[in-house]
Design an enzyme around this catalytic site. Structure first.
Site: not given
Length: 388
Positions: A172, A268
């Site tokens: 990430d 998301r």
């Protein structure tokens, strides 16, 4: 002969120690906002027990203030005097790979993760500071501020194949794990130069090499994300590790999202399990038309297991989307209350969408909402890196 050899080695050892300890020189404050603490209008600025909020490295001594423009100096600023508050000012774009492509999963894991210690302010200097080819990780730390940086989503060089789900990436842009009191402000997170239409196929599946832009999980708590720009990405922000992670996540994950912009984000934004999420004055811009974007819109708010969201004065500008119910999606959760948000310039109507709007918690801090239409007109000069 032995005595003379020892005498020769002693000064060499002293010189070597001095060079190692003081190779990175302290620097003056280059950006005044490096001394800021998290404002009280979000969970990061609020502490029910001590009312101490998030101060980052604002209490750093002069010798713990650094200016870095390369990975070596960045790591030294991170590792020196671990328990002391520090301010790390980033100048320019730092390539975490040091221009050496990652060979495989293990190589990427060992070289690409930048682990930020507690009591740190990590802040960009000027309009062009940030990171490529790496992940900023907060793991089991407390009291961290990240501001004024542009972070490109890392590209997983060796995704894992999951039966029935295809290729899945690991890394990430920012990963917050088991950490408390974190303020992420004026950060731009983007896929950058490697976009999803550049994926190839492998074994009949799309070879997915991006994971999240900013994930928050495993009991992290008291976090504010403000004035950040999220752009050009699919699975953007995951809050809560998994449905089975109640031991860590239940009664944690108190998170505020305010004055952020999500543009060309597929989904998301965020996807929530367990957490109590307060979202106000955020702007969502996108389109469902696949011919207009690499990242066609699916939904913004994902309601997962035991997740709860209070939405206020947000604006959803989604070209081609007719059904306002689709700004949120139910994943074993349905607790969503909205106040005064807009959908394509009209009042957002969620009353017939099947959501449970009975919140079982209240916002514990003071805040004020802005005119979301005015924010949508002026956000380009307010939001993201380089806009402090």
């Amino acid at each position: 002969m032995k005595k003379r050899l020892i005498a020769l080695l002693i000064p060499l050892a002293i010189n070597s120690y001095s060079f190692t300890s003081y190779a990175l020189s302290p620097a003056p404050i280059k950006i005044k906002q490096a001394l800021d603490v998290a404002p009280e209008n979000g969970f990061a600025g609020f502490n029910l027990a001590t009312n101490s909020g998030t101060t980052g490295g604002s209490k750093a001594k002069k010798e713990m203030i650094f200016l870095v423009n390369n990975k070596k100096d960045l790591l030294e600023a991170i590792n020196i005097n671990k328990d002391q508050p520090r301010i790390i000012q980033v100048s320019g774009v730092i390539d975490i790979s040091e221009n050496k492509p990652y060979k495989n999963f293990d190589d990427q894991k060992s070289r690409s993760l930048i682990k930020i210690p507690s009591n740190t302010t990590l802040i960009g200097v000027g309009d062009n500071a940030g990171f490529i080819n790496g992940s900023i990780m907060l793991s089991k730390v407390n009291n961290v501020i990240i501001r004024n940086l542009k972070i490109e989503a890392p590209i997983d060089v060796e995704p894992k194949f999951e039966e029935g789900d295809g290729w899945n990436a690991e890394w990430d842009g920012i990963n917050i794990i088991s950490s408390t009191h974190v303020w992420v402000d004026h950060v731009t997170l983007t896929d950058g130069t490697f976009t999803d239409n550049m994926y190839r196929e492998k074994d009949g599946w799309k070879y997915v090499q991006h994971d999240g832009l900013l994930d928050i999980k495993r009991g992290s708590d008291f976090i504010t994300i403000s004035y950040c720009l999220f752009e050009n990405h699919d699975k953007t922000m995951l809050i809560g590790h998994s449905d089975k992670n109640a031991d860590q996540d239940e009664n944690k994950l108190n998170i505020t999202l305010h004055h952020n912009v999500f543009t060309d984000i597929t989904q998301r934004a965020p996807r929530v399990r367990f957490g109590k999420i307060h979202m106000y004055n955020n702007l969502f811009k996108g389109t469902v038309n696949k011919s207009k974007t690499v990242y066609p819109y699916q939904y913004s708010i994902g309601l997962g297991y035991k997740g709860s969201v209070l939405s206020e004065n947000n604006l959803f500008l989604i070209d081609g989307l007719k059904d306002s119910c689709k700004v949120a999606k139910q994943f074993k959760g349905d607790n969503l209350q909205d106040k005064n948000s807009l959908f394509n310039q009209s009042k957002l109507q969620l009353s017939s969408c099947g959501f449970d709007d009975n919140l079982r918690w209240s916002v514990p801090y003071q805040y004020s909402v802005d005119d979301i239409k005015q924010f949508s007109k002026s956000y380009s000069r307010l939001v993201g890196s380089g806009k402090l």
